[in-house]
Design an enzyme around this catalytic site. Structure first.
Site, PDB file in Angstrom:
ATOM      1  N   HIS A 140      18.344  63.343  25.420  1.00 40.05           N
ATOM      2  CA  HIS A 140      18.493  64.745  25.816  1.00 40.05           C
ATOM      3  C   HIS A 140      17.102  65.394  25.823  1.00 40.05           C
ATOM      4  O   HIS A 140      16.237  64.987  26.570  1.00 40.05           O
ATOM      5  CB  HIS A 140      19.469  65.450  24.864  1.00 40.05           C
ATOM      6  CG  HIS A 140      19.936  66.791  25.334  1.00 40.05           C
ATOM      7  ND1 HIS A 140      19.761  67.255  26.619  1.00 40.05           N
ATOM      8  CD2 HIS A 140      20.583  67.803  24.681  1.00 40.05           C
ATOM      9  CE1 HIS A 140      20.293  68.461  26.735  1.00 40.05           C
ATOM     10  NE2 HIS A 140      20.777  68.829  25.574  1.00 40.05           N
ATOM     11  N   ASP A 176      12.496  66.966  33.154  1.00 39.94           N
ATOM     12  CA  ASP A 176      11.524  66.450  32.179  1.00 39.94           C
ATOM     13  C   ASP A 176      10.356  65.719  32.836  1.00 39.94           C
ATOM     14  O   ASP A 176       9.308  65.547  32.217  1.00 39.94           O
ATOM     15  CB  ASP A 176      12.214  65.498  31.203  1.00 39.94           C
ATOM     16  CG  ASP A 176      13.286  66.186  30.379  1.00 39.94           C
ATOM     17  OD1 ASP A 176      13.025  67.305  29.913  1.00 39.94           O
ATOM     18  OD2 ASP A 176      14.382  65.620  30.222  1.00 39.94           O
ATOM     19  N   HIS A 213      19.899  61.574  36.025  1.00 39.86           N
ATOM     20  CA  HIS A 213      20.583  62.695  35.382  1.00 39.86           C
ATOM     21  C   HIS A 213      22.069  62.369  35.311  1.00 39.86           C
ATOM     22  O   HIS A 213      22.613  61.701  36.189  1.00 39.86           O
ATOM     23  CB  HIS A 213      20.363  63.994  36.163  1.00 39.86           C
ATOM     24  CG  HIS A 213      20.783  65.227  35.420  1.00 39.86           C
ATOM     25  ND1 HIS A 213      22.075  65.700  35.468  1.00 39.86           N
ATOM     26  CD2 HIS A 213      20.106  66.050  34.584  1.00 39.86           C
ATOM     27  CE1 HIS A 213      22.164  66.786  34.710  1.00 39.86           C
ATOM     28  NE2 HIS A 213      20.986  67.015  34.167  1.00 39.86           N
ATOM     29  N   ARG A 246      14.909  72.121  39.116  1.00 45.84           N
ATOM     30  CA  ARG A 246      13.970  72.528  38.071  1.00 45.84           C
ATOM     31  C   ARG A 246      12.671  71.718  38.176  1.00 45.84           C
ATOM     32  O   ARG A 246      11.595  72.224  37.854  1.00 45.84           O
ATOM     33  CB  ARG A 246      14.618  72.354  36.689  1.00 45.84           C
ATOM     34  CG  ARG A 246      15.866  73.205  36.480  1.00 45.84           C
ATOM     35  CD  ARG A 246      16.560  72.871  35.179  1.00 45.84           C
ATOM     36  NE  ARG A 246      17.003  71.486  35.152  1.00 45.84           N
ATOM     37  CZ  ARG A 246      17.535  70.881  34.079  1.00 45.84           C
ATOM     38  NH1 ARG A 246      17.683  71.561  32.951  1.00 45.84           N
ATOM     39  NH2 ARG A 246      17.921  69.624  34.139  1.00 45.84           N
ATOM     40  N   SER A 298      23.396  69.644  23.889  1.00 44.70           N
ATOM     41  CA  SER A 298      23.045  70.823  23.088  1.00 44.70           C
ATOM     42  C   SER A 298      24.010  71.978  23.333  1.00 44.70           C
ATOM     43  O   SER A 298      24.469  72.631  22.386  1.00 44.70           O
ATOM     44  CB  SER A 298      21.606  71.259  23.370  1.00 44.70           C
ATOM     45  OG  SER A 298      21.393  71.511  24.742  1.00 44.70           O
TER      46      SER A 298
END
Length: 473
Positions: free
Chosen positions: A308, A409, A354, A363, A278
């Site tokens: 993504h 995620d 990742h 995160r 992105s």
């Protein structure tokens, strides 16, 4: 890189300036503003930009021929993975340490950035200020920016009509990206370019478009949510709330903890350096001098891919499939069997691995800490905790995975689900709202620094075969 000359309050909060590992001779000095009367973000940029333009010219003239590494055939065939090829000022991703926003780690951002409530999660507006200026804003500056964003958040009626023209069954990301494209007709950059604005001023209408876009996205995104899932009953903005709190409110969630979660969610998803799909897409399209609306709409289309941003949707759906088949109280042994069943069917375990990181995503860690604080007994959170113990050893056993650890995620969906935002298909829209802050911040600097059209060289397999034969001769 950063934009400041001295160290102030940060030295009191940490024993020394932030040193980034694995970057020889690189020390980041962070200045924290404590009493600056200047609450206007644009004026601060106007002061910073000439200094950074000179810095870039010097870097190019004195060190432009310095080699950064060797390109291999594997890199060419592997999606340019690991190739250093982009200037991205707002964040830097270290494989072991994780993301740093202008030199600050996520725990440091949680500690230093202004919060909406005492000892709360950071305000996204504070991170926006940091990404654009390299400086940690005061609470007054973050509040001023919050007020400015609210003043820019009015949506033209045609945007709603454009979204309404789509089938209600269209994916939320399709409706969201369509709304962004509909906003494009108000682009200040396009208008200024058509009138013949000098390139040295490109950043100014880009700034206007970017702040307008960032301001408007929560309203458009919440409209999509309420249209699809709540019979079109929309909720107006609350002028007393900050960016993250207002987003939760317009979606229909006024639990104070949900507002805190939204502040954290938006903050940690804003930026992840420039190489992800992105961010890179937004940068690439903008390099053609497409305006921020066109550039960000393109970025959203990349974010919508399963490899993504759509992964956050897939994680919760997979976790719910575990519960559906095995129950909430599944043992670790049975969970191992289910993980192997997933892998043996040719699928991946979503939320793990990742492209850059080689350790647990920070995160993920900060979301886990939020869950331990606010929802330690949530059954799905407890299942996620079991997965943290079960999945990495299995992936390591496969021997093909460089990073078996959970990424961002793996956790976000469980938190959202706990507070009632259960519609997994919508989750990527939340990611999109957040990612605009990082992409637009960098885009403003792309224009301020006059970065050129991106045009890498491509080759054919025949070219590679012939080159390798010559190299081996």
């Amino acid at each position: 890189m950063v934009f400041f000359r001295s160290v102030s309050l940060l030295s009191k909060l940490r024993s020394r300036a932030v040193r980034q590992p694995n970057l020889s001779n690189s020390v980041r000095w962070l200045q924290i503003q404590t009493s600056s009367p200047d609450l206007d973000l644009r004026s601060q940029l106007k002061d910073l930009i000439p200094e950074q333009q000179d810095r870039l010219k010097k870097l190019k003239s004195e060190h432009g021929k310095v080699q950064l590494g060797n390109i291999t055939v594997d890199m060419v065939l592997g999606g340019m993975r690991g190739m250093t090829g982009l200037l991205w000022e707002t964040s830097l991703l270290d494989p072991d340490e994780g993301i740093r926003f202008r030199g600050l780690s996520i725990p440091e951002c949680q500690k230093l950035l202004p919060s909406a409530k005492p000892s709360g999660e950071p305000m996204p507006e504070g991170l926006l200020w940091l990404l654009l200026t390299g400086k940690v804003p005061t609470k007054e500056q973050a509040d001023s920016l919050s007020q400015e964003l609210r003043s820019r958040a009015t949506i033209p009626d045609h945007v709603y009509k454009t979204i309404e023209a789509l089938p209600i069954a269209a994916h939320p990301m399709t409706q969201f990206a369509t709304g962004v494209m509909a906003l494009q007709v108000q682009s200040e950059f396009q208008k200024a370019y058509e009138k013949g604005i000098h390139k040295s001023k490109f950043w100014e209408p880009t700034y206007e478009d970017s702040l307008n876009l960032i301001a408007q996205l929560p309203t458009v995104a919440s409209y999509v949510y309420r249209r699809i899932y709540k019979n079109g009953q929309t909720i107006p903005m609350d002028d007393s709330l900050d960016y993250g709190g207002n987003f939760a409110h317009m979606l229909g969630f006024d639990n104070p903890e949900m507002k805190e979660l939204m502040r954290l969610y938006v903050t940690i998803h804003t930026d992840h350096e420039g190489g992800n799909v992105s961010a890179h897409t937004g940068h690439l399209v903008a390099s053609a001098l497409s305006d921020p609306y066109l550039s960000f709409a393109a970025a959203l289309n990349g974010l919508a891919g399963p490899l993504h941003g759509l992964a956050n949707q897939e994680v919760l759906l997979w976790i719910k499939s575990v519960v559906e088949e095995c129950g909430e109280n599944i043992t670790k042994e049975h969970l191992k069997d289910y993980v192997w069943k997933t892998l043996n069917s040719g699928k991946v375990v979503p939320g793990f691995g990742h492209g850059v990181l080689r350790k647990t995503d920070p995160r993920y860690t900060c979301q886990r800490e939020f869950a331990l604080k606010h929802l330690p007994n949530d059954p799905l959170f407890q299942l996620v905790s079991k997965l943290y113990e079960v999945v990495p050893p299995i992936l390591l056993e496969l021997g093909k995975v460089k990073n078996p650890w959970p990424n961002v995620d793996a956790h976000s969906g469980v938190l959202l689900n706990h507070y009632g935002l259960t519609e997994a298909r919508y989750y990527t829209v939340l990611f999109g709202v957040s990612r605009a802050i990082g992409i637009c911040s960098q885009l403003i600097w792309d224009r301020a620094l006059g970065l050129p059209l991106e045009r890498p060289k491509s080759v054919t397999m025949e070219w590679l075969e012939n080159y390798c034969k010559k190299a081996a001769a």
